[in-house]
Scaffold this motif. Sequence first.
Motif, PDB file in Angstrom:
ATOM      1  N   GLU A 158      35.467  37.802  38.412  1.00  0.00           N
ATOM      2  CA  GLU A 158      35.233  38.441  37.112  1.00  0.00           C
ATOM      3  C   GLU A 158      36.061  39.713  36.963  1.00  0.00           C
ATOM      4  O   GLU A 158      36.598  39.993  35.880  1.00  0.00           O
ATOM      5  CB  GLU A 158      33.744  38.769  36.940  1.00  0.00           C
ATOM      6  CG  GLU A 158      32.820  37.564  36.915  1.00  0.00           C
ATOM      7  CD  GLU A 158      32.488  37.036  38.293  1.00  0.00           C
ATOM      8  OE1 GLU A 158      31.893  35.946  38.382  1.00  0.00           O
ATOM      9  OE2 GLU A 158      32.856  37.705  39.300  1.00  0.00           O
ATOM     10  N   LEU A 159      36.186  40.473  38.051  1.00  0.00           N
ATOM     11  CA  LEU A 159      36.998  41.692  38.005  1.00  0.00           C
ATOM     12  C   LEU A 159      38.470  41.360  37.829  1.00  0.00           C
ATOM     13  O   LEU A 159      39.202  42.069  37.131  1.00  0.00           O
ATOM     14  CB  LEU A 159      36.794  42.513  39.292  1.00  0.00           C
ATOM     15  CG  LEU A 159      35.392  43.086  39.510  1.00  0.00           C
ATOM     16  CD1 LEU A 159      35.323  43.814  40.848  1.00  0.00           C
ATOM     17  CD2 LEU A 159      35.019  44.038  38.375  1.00  0.00           C
ATOM     18  N   GLN A 160      38.899  40.277  38.443  1.00  0.00           N
ATOM     19  CA  GLN A 160      40.292  39.864  38.293  1.00  0.00           C
ATOM     20  C   GLN A 160      40.584  39.409  36.871  1.00  0.00           C
ATOM     21  O   GLN A 160      41.640  39.720  36.314  1.00  0.00           O
ATOM     22  CB  GLN A 160      40.611  38.755  39.305  1.00  0.00           C
ATOM     23  CG  GLN A 160      40.539  39.244  40.749  1.00  0.00           C
ATOM     24  CD  GLN A 160      40.712  38.124  41.754  1.00  0.00           C
ATOM     25  OE1 GLN A 160      40.708  36.943  41.404  1.00  0.00           O
ATOM     26  NE2 GLN A 160      40.865  38.479  43.024  1.00  0.00           N
ATOM     27  N   GLU A 213      39.071  40.455  34.240  1.00  0.00           N
ATOM     28  CA  GLU A 213      39.091  41.671  33.415  1.00  0.00           C
ATOM     29  C   GLU A 213      40.428  42.406  33.556  1.00  0.00           C
ATOM     30  O   GLU A 213      40.992  42.871  32.566  1.00  0.00           O
ATOM     31  CB  GLU A 213      37.939  42.589  33.832  1.00  0.00           C
ATOM     32  CG  GLU A 213      37.807  43.840  32.975  1.00  0.00           C
ATOM     33  CD  GLU A 213      36.635  44.711  33.383  1.00  0.00           C
ATOM     34  OE1 GLU A 213      36.576  45.881  32.966  1.00  0.00           O
ATOM     35  OE2 GLU A 213      35.763  44.217  34.145  1.00  0.00           O
ATOM     36  N   ARG A 214      40.948  42.487  34.795  1.00  0.00           N
ATOM     37  CA  ARG A 214      42.239  43.154  35.004  1.00  0.00           C
ATOM     38  C   ARG A 214      43.373  42.449  34.265  1.00  0.00           C
ATOM     39  O   ARG A 214      44.293  43.081  33.763  1.00  0.00           O
ATOM     40  CB  ARG A 214      42.588  43.212  36.505  1.00  0.00           C
ATOM     41  CG  ARG A 214      41.799  44.198  37.308  1.00  0.00           C
ATOM     42  CD  ARG A 214      42.572  44.629  38.549  1.00  0.00           C
ATOM     43  NE  ARG A 214      43.160  43.522  39.280  1.00  0.00           N
ATOM     44  CZ  ARG A 214      42.578  42.882  40.297  1.00  0.00           C
ATOM     45  NH1 ARG A 214      41.353  43.240  40.681  1.00  0.00           N
ATOM     46  NH2 ARG A 214      43.203  41.912  40.921  1.00  0.00           N
ATOM     47  N   THR A 216      43.432  41.141  31.491  1.00  0.00           N
ATOM     48  CA  THR A 216      43.543  41.396  30.045  1.00  0.00           C
ATOM     49  C   THR A 216      44.764  42.264  29.760  1.00  0.00           C
ATOM     50  O   THR A 216      45.266  42.280  28.633  1.00  0.00           O
ATOM     51  CB  THR A 216      42.277  42.075  29.508  1.00  0.00           C
ATOM     52  OG1 THR A 216      42.030  43.284  30.249  1.00  0.00           O
ATOM     53  CG2 THR A 216      41.074  41.147  29.637  1.00  0.00           C
ATOM     54  N   ASP A 239      50.025  42.636  40.065  1.00  0.00           N
ATOM     55  CA  ASP A 239      48.609  42.427  40.357  1.00  0.00           C
ATOM     56  C   ASP A 239      48.483  41.483  41.542  1.00  0.00           C
ATOM     57  O   ASP A 239      49.398  40.705  41.836  1.00  0.00           O
ATOM     58  CB  ASP A 239      47.883  41.840  39.142  1.00  0.00           C
ATOM     59  CG  ASP A 239      46.388  42.145  39.157  1.00  0.00           C
ATOM     60  OD1 ASP A 239      45.859  42.511  40.232  1.00  0.00           O
ATOM     61  OD2 ASP A 239      45.748  42.019  38.099  1.00  0.00           O
ATOM     62  N   ARG A 244      42.883  30.810  44.573  1.00  0.00           N
ATOM     63  CA  ARG A 244      42.444  31.694  43.493  1.00  0.00           C
ATOM     64  C   ARG A 244      43.399  31.617  42.297  1.00  0.00           C
ATOM     65  O   ARG A 244      42.961  31.613  41.147  1.00  0.00           O
ATOM     66  CB  ARG A 244      42.325  33.127  44.012  1.00  0.00           C
ATOM     67  CG  ARG A 244      41.858  34.151  42.979  1.00  0.00           C
ATOM     68  CD  ARG A 244      40.543  33.759  42.285  1.00  0.00           C
ATOM     69  NE  ARG A 244      39.450  33.528  43.188  1.00  0.00           N
ATOM     70  CZ  ARG A 244      38.570  34.449  43.553  1.00  0.00           C
ATOM     71  NH1 ARG A 244      38.694  35.691  43.121  1.00  0.00           N
ATOM     72  NH2 ARG A 244      37.571  34.133  44.351  1.00  0.00           N
ATOM     73  N   GLN A 276      37.430  38.513  46.556  1.00  0.00           N
ATOM     74  CA  GLN A 276      37.236  39.520  45.506  1.00  0.00           C
ATOM     75  C   GLN A 276      36.540  38.853  44.329  1.00  0.00           C
ATOM     76  O   GLN A 276      36.727  37.662  44.076  1.00  0.00           O
ATOM     77  CB  GLN A 276      38.585  40.097  45.051  1.00  0.00           C
ATOM     78  CG  GLN A 276      39.384  40.763  46.150  1.00  0.00           C
ATOM     79  CD  GLN A 276      40.750  41.208  45.658  1.00  0.00           C
ATOM     80  OE1 GLN A 276      41.215  40.809  44.599  1.00  0.00           O
ATOM     81  NE2 GLN A 276      41.415  42.043  46.448  1.00  0.00           N
ATOM     82  N   ALA A 277      35.755  39.613  43.597  1.00  0.00           N
ATOM     83  CA  ALA A 277      35.035  39.063  42.451  1.00  0.00           C
ATOM     84  C   ALA A 277      36.026  38.558  41.402  1.00  0.00           C
ATOM     85  O   ALA A 277      36.870  39.323  40.924  1.00  0.00           O
ATOM     86  CB  ALA A 277      34.116  40.119  41.840  1.00  0.00           C
TER      87      ALA A 277
END
Length: 410
Positions: free
Chosen positions: A110-112, A114-115, A117, A101, A129, A107-108
């Motif tokens: 929140e999307l990171q 979620e990924r 998980t 990853d 980050r 980049q958002a």
Amino acid sequence: MSFSVFQLNPTLLTALPPAVTEPSRVQQLAIPAILAGQDVLALAQTGSGKTYAYGLPLLQRLSLSPEVGLSAVVIVPTRELASQVMQDLAPLAQALNLRVDMLCGGQAIELQVERLTQPANLIVATPGRLLALAQQGVIQFEHLQSLVLDEADRLLDMGFIGDINALIAMMPTGQRLLFSATLPEPLTTLAEQVLTTAHVRIQAHVINSAVADIAQTLYHVNKGSKAKALIHLITLHQWSQVLVFVNAKDDVDSLCKKLVKAGINAAALHGDKEQAVRSHTLEQFKNQQLTVLVATDVLSRGIHIDALPVVINVDLPSQAAVYVHRIGRTARAGLSGVALSLVSHAELLSLDAIRLLTRQALPLAELAGFAVTDKPTSEASKRAPRDKQANRRTANKRSISDFTKRKPTR
């Protein structure tokens, strides 16, 4: 020599690009040491294959226990380099059923989150980050086996060292791998503090050296003539692609507008651009949809552009090591290239520092049609700061009475 001598997984080797057939010098030296679990400080010229030098042995080791989860982290200084490392390593990891990853700004988050998980075996990240997600508890380092600092000298510099130290403090003691094309002497001590005392130092080439296949030419020009000189050179030589480096973001945009006005297919790229725009612009340049890309040092490190023929420094960098990285965008993977620099009087001290670091003469040449008429600044010509302050006070006097006012005596 073949990659087979390292006894790497055949599936991993099959996933390499067709052009990668024999290990480079840094790969020959680094792969066995990393496979053996040693700490490594690897110094090798730009374009010499450092990503595969650490990527191949790391993925080999991770494939032995994929169920553990996050076992390796690669930290890089820029989003563009993170994306490139991800592109290089993802196909290799996929061949071994490992998950990679990428985590960086732009980049958002929140999307990171979620990924993540779905745990990754290897993460490629920029420092800020990665630290933010670790501090939030989204990333856990308890099973981490290996940490890579790619472009280590930049990551150990003032801009990143705080985040790097904070991340290392959260990580268990494990394998530390530092890779760079340059390592100025003041940073050597910092590098050795990150590594164990028993680390292996690999020097595949002369330290801080530029690739021999880069033809370097430096033109002495007036500061105000640089844009016209650049347009002249591009028009004269009709290069298929040119990467132009400028120090300041505002100057990138201004110069790009002048190129476009002159009928040159150009675009600008710097840190104030939205990430989607940065990624799209770089992709256009790599696909040769753009002739000229004007950029700051977000593109000076690690970025690979296939067969890029020319790099031009419109400004010399203030740090000598950055010059080596900039011109290293050309003459990669055994090819040759051209590096031109436009040098004004004010940059002669920067040029001296570059000469000292690279141990090259780098003589200044004249550019036909662009005679140098600027006068070099000297200390004698500069007014002392106290005189300037006195002059400003004088300019602020509004009447003759202001000049004659005296403080009352007591």
